[in-house]
Structures are given as C-alpha cells and as structure tokens.
Write an enzyme that holds these catalytic residues in place. Structure first.
Site, PDB file in Angstrom:
ATOM      1  N   LYS A 121      15.426   1.088 120.923  1.00  0.00           N
ATOM      2  CA  LYS A 121      14.702   0.325 119.864  1.00  0.00           C
ATOM      3  C   LYS A 121      13.612  -0.552 120.394  1.00  0.00           C
ATOM      4  O   LYS A 121      12.507  -0.816 119.958  1.00  0.00           O
ATOM      5  CB  LYS A 121      15.542  -0.511 118.992  1.00  0.00           C
ATOM      6  CG  LYS A 121      16.389   0.464 118.112  1.00  0.00           C
ATOM      7  CD  LYS A 121      17.157  -0.474 117.123  1.00  0.00           C
ATOM      8  CE  LYS A 121      18.172   0.323 116.235  1.00  0.00           C
ATOM      9  NZ  LYS A 121      19.174  -0.478 115.395  1.00  0.00           N
ATOM     10  N   LYS A 213      18.696  12.671 116.710  1.00  0.00           N
ATOM     11  CA  LYS A 213      19.648  12.328 115.600  1.00  0.00           C
ATOM     12  C   LYS A 213      18.842  11.999 114.348  1.00  0.00           C
ATOM     13  O   LYS A 213      17.690  11.382 114.654  1.00  0.00           O
ATOM     14  CB  LYS A 213      20.868  11.329 116.221  1.00  0.00           C
ATOM     15  CG  LYS A 213      20.495   9.953 115.561  1.00  0.00           C
ATOM     16  CD  LYS A 213      21.323   8.752 115.952  1.00  0.00           C
ATOM     17  CE  LYS A 213      20.468   7.749 115.894  1.00  0.00           C
ATOM     18  NZ  LYS A 213      21.244   6.363 115.614  1.00  0.00           N
ATOM     19  N   LYS A 216      17.090   6.420 110.065  1.00  0.00           N
ATOM     20  CA  LYS A 216      16.272   5.743 109.245  1.00  0.00           C
ATOM     21  C   LYS A 216      15.146   5.423 109.750  1.00  0.00           C
ATOM     22  O   LYS A 216      14.072   5.147 109.111  1.00  0.00           O
ATOM     23  CB  LYS A 216      17.291   4.424 108.611  1.00  0.00           C
ATOM     24  CG  LYS A 216      18.241   4.786 108.080  1.00  0.00           C
ATOM     25  CD  LYS A 216      18.794   3.317 107.590  1.00  0.00           C
ATOM     26  CE  LYS A 216      20.283   3.544 107.266  1.00  0.00           C
ATOM     27  NZ  LYS A 216      21.350   2.244 107.653  1.00  0.00           N
TER      28      LYS A 216
END
Ligand code: TYM
Length: 350
Positions: A121, A213, A216
């Site tokens: 992230k 994966k 969101k």
C-alpha cells in the site's frame, strides 16, 4: 425485525472485522464473512466494522458513516444474527484506540516495516503514506486481543497480521509483564489467538488477473464482483473476465490461474464440491462456462441483496443492533484494557 437479546458466553470466542471502504466483494464474503456465519453456533462471536482502519488511507468523510452502516447491514444480510453475535463499530469502543497506543509502545518498528500489506500500500501511495498505515496491524492486534479471542476467521492475506498479533501478545506483553504463579508458571495477561483460514475461498483472485487477489483498492471495477452489484452488472463483469486460449476448465494448473480461480468461484457459489464442478467443466469452453458462473453468482447473491434492502429500510433496527453491540463489546473490552493498564503499572485511583 426480532428483538435483540442477551448472549451466553462460556464458548470459545471469535473476533473478526471488515473495513468499510467502498462496497464489499466476493473475496470478503467467501474468504471471511461466510465463515463467520457457521461459527455463531459453536462460538461466542464478535464482529466489528473496522472504521478506524478505513482512515489509514485517504478517505471521504462524506461517505464514512454511510459505508459503515452499509457494511453492518451486509454482515446481517450475509447471515450474522445479532441475537447470537455482538455486531459493533470499532470506533464506538474507545478501548481499541487506547490499547493500540499501549501496544505501539512495546512493538518494534521493524516488525511493522516488514508487513507485506504495508509495503504494497505504501508503494501505491508514494510520499503521502500516513503513520496510521504503518500502525494498521497494531490496531488490528488491539481489536483481537481486547476480546480474548481464541480464533480469528480471515482470508489468507491477513495471516501475517495475525502472526504479529500473536507475537505482540506473547513476546511483548505476556513474557515481559506477566506474573508467575506459585509453581513459577507464567500467568498470561492476553490470550494468544489462533488464525482460522479455510482452504476454499481464502484467496479469491481478481477477474482481470488470476495472479493478483480480488481487492477493494483495485482501480479497475471490472476486477471484482461486489456483493451489491445488480444481476446485469455481474453477468457483464464475468463476460469480460480474463480467460486463456485453452478449452476445458481445471484446478491446479499454475499456467492457468484464471481457470483455477473461476472454477473455484463456481464451486463455492453453486454450493457444489470441487470434484463435481471439475468433472462438469473438464471439456467445457469458456463461452459455455461463463453464463453458468454468472447464473450461480446471481443466484447466490440475490437473497443476500434482498435482505440487505429490507435492513436498510429499517434504520432504527440497525441502530439498535449497533447500540447493543457497542454496549456489550465495551464491557468486555474495558475489562481487558484494565488488566493491561494494571500490568503496565499505570496509576489507578478509585
Ligand atoms: P479487509 O476489509 O481488507 O478484508 C476483510 C476480510 O476479507 C478477506 N479478504 C479476502 N479473502 C479472500 N480473498 C480475497 N481476495 C480477499 N480480500 C479480502 C480478508 O482476509 C479479511 O478477512 N485487516 C483486516 C480487517 C481487520 C480485522 C481485525 C480482521 C481489522 N481488525 C481484527 C480480523 C480481526 C482486513 O483485511 O480487512
């Protein structure tokens, strides 16, 4: 809507949560929430909407409350029963933030810098990475440890965070601050939780790339099926999902991650065994398979979407569930926090 009643609590305890960031998707459902439902019969279950985690990346304050409510409604629509489970919002129980601070002060910085999700992230955010993003797993440890959770049902991607929570409890709190009994045995302060990761559904992959994966945060909407997507949109996303040039669907071929993922989704959504769907689709082309998968997805999600709409039409009921959840959760959390404060030597005044 049924009234909310008291809970028995002598069973092993479970805690888990989902972030209210945008709409929940098939990965959240198949990897986590679906498994919570069965645990309600055998465990004392706590499920929170982790809104404090949702602000570790830039967020829209105009959406946070709505996304929090919508996530709580989805828990119930998926089969979480507030008569059997404590359903609450993380920020409504301030002990989460307080324990997080206490744990921060004993957690080595380099344990956090090693976390894969942080690295991924942080890379995406460049210079704007917050201290909160680095601290995300410590807050998650606080969520779990406050409730003396025995088991934590999550998807595969949370395994490393769970290990961190175990290490903090064991090495940084119990070993350093625990007292000894008459036989010299350590009296633990915090319970060391076990992860509960089921093999099937633990890693649902993206529709646009079978090697990454479903997430969101993927900017491509077509990469995921959201639980509230209408039937036409589900069909369209599946129609456009990435395929490969080979005929026949199969599991376990490393060269064909999309076939493995979509066949696995089909088994889970249709409620059939992997062997049965592998046999059915072994000689099937993608063109025949995709409508089958779309039909199974729509059939699995329709009842959930209907329950969701009913729940959202009764905001007072949802509020009462979250209020009762907050009160129950606060009681358990306060007791654990008091134990930790005492062990760390804080002054208490009557
Ligand atoms: P979140 O919101 O990212 O994910 C919620 C749950 O969904 C699972 N999941 C998946 N499972 C299978 N395939 C996927 N593609 C997929 N994507 C997500 C996650 O593993 C997770 O179980 N940090 C947590 C939230 C949290 C939490 C906690 C969980 C905060 N405190 C305490 C358990 C206990 C998270 O990943 O949220």
């Amino acid at each position: 809507m049924p009234a909310v009643s008291a809970l028995p609590s002598d069973r092993p305890r479970v805690l888990s949560g989902v972030q209210p960031t945008g709409s929940l998707h098939l990965g959240n459902w198949l990897g986590a929430i679906r498994n919570w439902v069965d645990l309600q019969t055998s465990h004392d279950t706590y499920f929170c909407v982790v809104d404090l985690h949702a602000i570790t990346v830039p967020h829209d304050p105009g959406r946070l409350a709505e996304d929090t409510l919508s996530t709580a409604a989805l828990y119930l629509a998926c089969g979480i029963d507030p008569e059997r489970s404590t359903v609450f919002v993380q920020s409504h129980v301030s002990a989460h933030s307080e324990l997080c601070w206490l744990l921060n002060c004993v957690t080595p910085l380099n344990w956090l810098e090693r976390m894969i999700q942080f690295k991924e992230k942080a890379l995406r955010q460049g210079a704007d990475v917050s201290a909160g993003l680095l601290d995300y797993p410590v807050l998650m440890a606080a969520d779990i440890l406050l409730y003396d959770a025995d088991r934590v049902p999550v998807g595969e991607d949370q395994k490393q965070h769970l290990e961190l929570a175990r290490d903090i409890a064991q090495q940084r709190i119990n070993a350093r601050f625990g007292s000894k009994d008459a036989e010299g045995e350590l009296i633990p302060i915090l319970k060391v939780p076990e992860p509960l990761i089921l093999r099937e559904g633990a890693r649902v992959m993206s529709l646009s790339d079978g090697r990454s994966k479903m997430s969101k945060s993927d900017p491509n909407e077509g990469s995921r099926i959201n639980l509230l997507d209408p039937p036409e949109l589900i069909s369209r996303k599946i129609k456009r999902a990435k395929t490969d040039p080979q005929m026949g669907l199969e599991f376990g071929n490393a060269e064909r991650p999309e076939a493995d993922n979509l066949l696995g989704l089909y088994a889970l959504l249709a409620g059939r065994s992997r062997e049965a769907v592998a046999a059915e689709c072994a000689a099937m082309g993608w063109g025949a398979f995709k409508p089958l998968l779309a039909e199974a997805a729509v059939a699995a999600l329709s009842p959930l979407q209907e329950r969701y709409r009913d729940l959202r039409s009764d905001p007072l009921y949802l509020q009462s569930v979250l209020r009762q959840g907050r009160d129950r959760a606060s009681e358990v959390a306060a007791a654990t926090l008091a134990r930790v404060r005492q062990s760390l030597g804080f002054l208490a005044i009557p």
